[in-house]
Scaffold this motif. Structure first.
Motif, PDB file in Angstrom:
ATOM      1  N   GLU A 151      47.312 -22.838 164.573  1.00  0.00           N
ATOM      2  CA  GLU A 151      45.964 -22.468 164.134  1.00  0.00           C
ATOM      3  C   GLU A 151      45.625 -23.353 162.944  1.00  0.00           C
ATOM      4  O   GLU A 151      46.333 -23.339 161.940  1.00  0.00           O
ATOM      5  N   TRP A 152      44.559 -24.149 163.077  1.00  0.00           N
ATOM      6  CA  TRP A 152      44.192 -25.129 162.058  1.00  0.00           C
ATOM      7  C   TRP A 152      42.778 -24.828 161.588  1.00  0.00           C
ATOM      8  O   TRP A 152      41.851 -24.829 162.376  1.00  0.00           O
ATOM      9  N   GLU A 153      42.644 -24.573 160.298  1.00  0.00           N
ATOM     10  CA  GLU A 153      41.338 -24.288 159.700  1.00  0.00           C
ATOM     11  C   GLU A 153      40.996 -25.354 158.671  1.00  0.00           C
ATOM     12  O   GLU A 153      41.876 -25.859 157.989  1.00  0.00           O
ATOM     13  N   LEU A 154      39.718 -25.655 158.571  1.00  0.00           N
ATOM     14  CA  LEU A 154      39.214 -26.460 157.471  1.00  0.00           C
ATOM     15  C   LEU A 154      38.111 -25.643 156.833  1.00  0.00           C
ATOM     16  O   LEU A 154      37.104 -25.336 157.479  1.00  0.00           O
ATOM     17  N   ARG A 155      38.341 -25.246 155.590  1.00  0.00           N
ATOM     18  CA  ARG A 155      37.414 -24.349 154.894  1.00  0.00           C
ATOM     19  C   ARG A 155      36.506 -25.107 153.936  1.00  0.00           C
ATOM     20  O   ARG A 155      36.914 -26.078 153.309  1.00  0.00           O
ATOM     21  N   ASP A 156      35.279 -24.597 153.814  1.00  0.00           N
ATOM     22  CA  ASP A 156      34.328 -25.181 152.866  1.00  0.00           C
ATOM     23  C   ASP A 156      34.573 -24.616 151.476  1.00  0.00           C
ATOM     24  O   ASP A 156      35.526 -23.858 151.253  1.00  0.00           O
ATOM     25  N   ASP A 157      33.702 -24.946 150.521  1.00  0.00           N
ATOM     26  CA  ASP A 157      33.930 -24.505 149.140  1.00  0.00           C
ATOM     27  C   ASP A 157      33.644 -23.018 148.910  1.00  0.00           C
ATOM     28  O   ASP A 157      33.904 -22.513 147.819  1.00  0.00           O
ATOM     29  N   THR A 158      33.156 -22.308 149.928  1.00  0.00           N
ATOM     30  CA  THR A 158      32.995 -20.850 149.811  1.00  0.00           C
ATOM     31  C   THR A 158      34.076 -20.101 150.585  1.00  0.00           C
ATOM     32  O   THR A 158      34.066 -18.880 150.633  1.00  0.00           O
ATOM     33  N   GLY A 159      34.999 -20.845 151.219  1.00  0.00           N
ATOM     34  CA  GLY A 159      36.083 -20.225 151.961  1.00  0.00           C
ATOM     35  C   GLY A 159      35.767 -19.962 153.427  1.00  0.00           C
ATOM     36  O   GLY A 159      36.588 -19.404 154.145  1.00  0.00           O
ATOM     37  N   LYS A 160      34.586 -20.394 153.892  1.00  0.00           N
ATOM     38  CA  LYS A 160      34.234 -20.222 155.302  1.00  0.00           C
ATOM     39  C   LYS A 160      34.766 -21.407 156.103  1.00  0.00           C
ATOM     40  O   LYS A 160      34.883 -22.519 155.594  1.00  0.00           O
ATOM     41  N   ASP A 161      35.045 -21.160 157.380  1.00  0.00           N
ATOM     42  CA  ASP A 161      35.626 -22.186 158.234  1.00  0.00           C
ATOM     43  C   ASP A 161      34.589 -23.186 158.738  1.00  0.00           C
ATOM     44  O   ASP A 161      33.690 -22.821 159.503  1.00  0.00           O
ATOM     45  N   LEU A 162      34.750 -24.450 158.310  1.00  0.00           N
ATOM     46  CA  LEU A 162      33.994 -25.540 158.922  1.00  0.00           C
ATOM     47  C   LEU A 162      34.465 -25.699 160.361  1.00  0.00           C
ATOM     48  O   LEU A 162      33.695 -25.976 161.259  1.00  0.00           O
ATOM     49  N   PHE A 163      35.769 -25.515 160.555  1.00  0.00           N
ATOM     50  CA  PHE A 163      36.312 -25.354 161.901  1.00  0.00           C
ATOM     51  C   PHE A 163      37.571 -24.516 161.847  1.00  0.00           C
ATOM     52  O   PHE A 163      38.258 -24.451 160.839  1.00  0.00           O
ATOM     53  N   CYS A 164      37.826 -23.843 162.944  1.00  0.00           N
ATOM     54  CA  CYS A 164      39.062 -23.108 163.159  1.00  0.00           C
ATOM     55  C   CYS A 164      39.405 -23.314 164.627  1.00  0.00           C
ATOM     56  O   CYS A 164      38.618 -22.944 165.508  1.00  0.00           O
ATOM     57  N   ILE A 165      40.553 -23.934 164.862  1.00  0.00           N
ATOM     58  CA  ILE A 165      40.977 -24.192 166.236  1.00  0.00           C
ATOM     59  C   ILE A 165      42.399 -23.694 166.449  1.00  0.00           C
ATOM     60  O   ILE A 165      43.199 -23.639 165.511  1.00  0.00           O
ATOM     61  N   LYS A 166      42.688 -23.341 167.693  1.00  0.00           N
ATOM     62  CA  LYS A 166      44.041 -22.977 168.108  1.00  0.00           C
ATOM     63  C   LYS A 166      44.386 -23.820 169.324  1.00  0.00           C
ATOM     64  O   LYS A 166      43.551 -24.016 170.204  1.00  0.00           O
ATOM     65  N   PHE A 167      45.648 -24.326 169.326  1.00  0.00           N
ATOM     66  CA  PHE A 167      46.111 -25.089 170.473  1.00  0.00           C
ATOM     67  C   PHE A 167      47.625 -24.901 170.612  1.00  0.00           C
ATOM     68  O   PHE A 167      48.335 -24.751 169.617  1.00  0.00           O
ATOM     69  N   PRO A 168      48.118 -24.871 171.864  1.00  0.00           N
ATOM     70  CA  PRO A 168      49.549 -24.648 172.078  1.00  0.00           C
ATOM     71  C   PRO A 168      50.346 -25.934 171.870  1.00  0.00           C
ATOM     72  O   PRO A 168      49.880 -27.028 172.184  1.00  0.00           O
ATOM     73  N   VAL A 169      51.569 -25.777 171.345  1.00  0.00           N
ATOM     74  CA  VAL A 169      52.497 -26.884 171.197  1.00  0.00           C
ATOM     75  C   VAL A 169      53.903 -26.390 171.532  1.00  0.00           C
ATOM     76  O   VAL A 169      54.149 -25.181 171.619  1.00  0.00           O
ATOM     77  N   GLN A 170      54.790 -27.341 171.721  1.00  0.00           N
ATOM     78  CA  GLN A 170      56.199 -27.022 171.912  1.00  0.00           C
ATOM     79  C   GLN A 170      56.999 -27.980 171.044  1.00  0.00           C
ATOM     80  O   GLN A 170      56.865 -29.199 171.181  1.00  0.00           O
ATOM     81  N   ILE A 171      57.797 -27.424 170.129  1.00  0.00           N
ATOM     82  CA  ILE A 171      58.658 -28.254 169.284  1.00  0.00           C
ATOM     83  C   ILE A 171      59.951 -28.512 170.042  1.00  0.00           C
ATOM     84  O   ILE A 171      60.595 -27.577 170.541  1.00  0.00           O
ATOM     85  N   VAL A 172      60.298 -29.800 170.163  1.00  0.00           N
ATOM     86  CA  VAL A 172      61.473 -30.211 170.920  1.00  0.00           C
ATOM     87  C   VAL A 172      62.314 -31.178 170.092  1.00  0.00           C
ATOM     88  O   VAL A 172      61.854 -31.739 169.101  1.00  0.00           O
TER      89      VAL A 172
END
Length: 150
Positions: free
Chosen positions: A128-149
């Motif tokens: 889950e990757w968020e980029l927040r603005d200066d008020t703490g709101k999400d400019l974007f919030c994305i989720k994507f699956p990964v596998q650590i190997v």
């Protein structure tokens, strides 16, 4: 850097973006922005296999619906629904390809590295990757699956 070298760098970046297969993601609450494109390189198949000890280029293209003086990235690995902080080298989005202040109705390319530490366990998880603005709101919030190997 001369103009020719800068042109070549921009050209190769544009070619990489046009040849990249976008990562399938879920928007998890982009309050004040809209995600256009997500690319992780290298990620030849999905879920992305992240090899321990390597770093991956992450590029998120988004449109901002607000003005913001700053931006801050926050990354979690979701394991069985529990968010575990995932440290990244640079949390400041304004040092990750974004020219701040962020303007309303503009498109931005957030570009950074995702390091995968050798001590991480081999596991499937959702990032889950968020980029927040200066008020703490999400400019974007994305989720994507990964596998650590290995």
């Amino acid at each position: 850097m001369d103009i020719h070298a800068a042109f070549i760098i921009v050209l190769f970046a544009a070619i990489a973006l046009t040849c990249a297969e976008p990562v399938k993601f879920v928007d998890c609450g982009s309050d004040v922005g809209k995600v256009v494109f997500v690319d992780i390189h290298p990620c030849p198949k999905q879920p992305c296999e992240l090899h321990k000890g390597q770093a991956y280029a992450v590029n998120v293209t988004f449109n901002s619906a607000v003005e913001s003086q700053t931006s801050k990235a926050i990354v979690h690995g979701l394991i069985a629904g529990v968010p575990i902080p995932f440290p990244i080298p640079i949390e400041d989005g304004c040092k990750s390809g974004i020219e701040c202040p962020i303007q309303k109705a503009q498109s931005y390319h957030y570009v950074t590295q995702l390091p995968v530490k050798s001590e991480y366990p081999c596991i499937k998880l959702v990032v889950e990757w968020e980029l927040r603005d200066d008020t703490g709101k999400d400019l974007f919030c994305i989720k994507f699956p990964v596998q650590i190997v290995n």
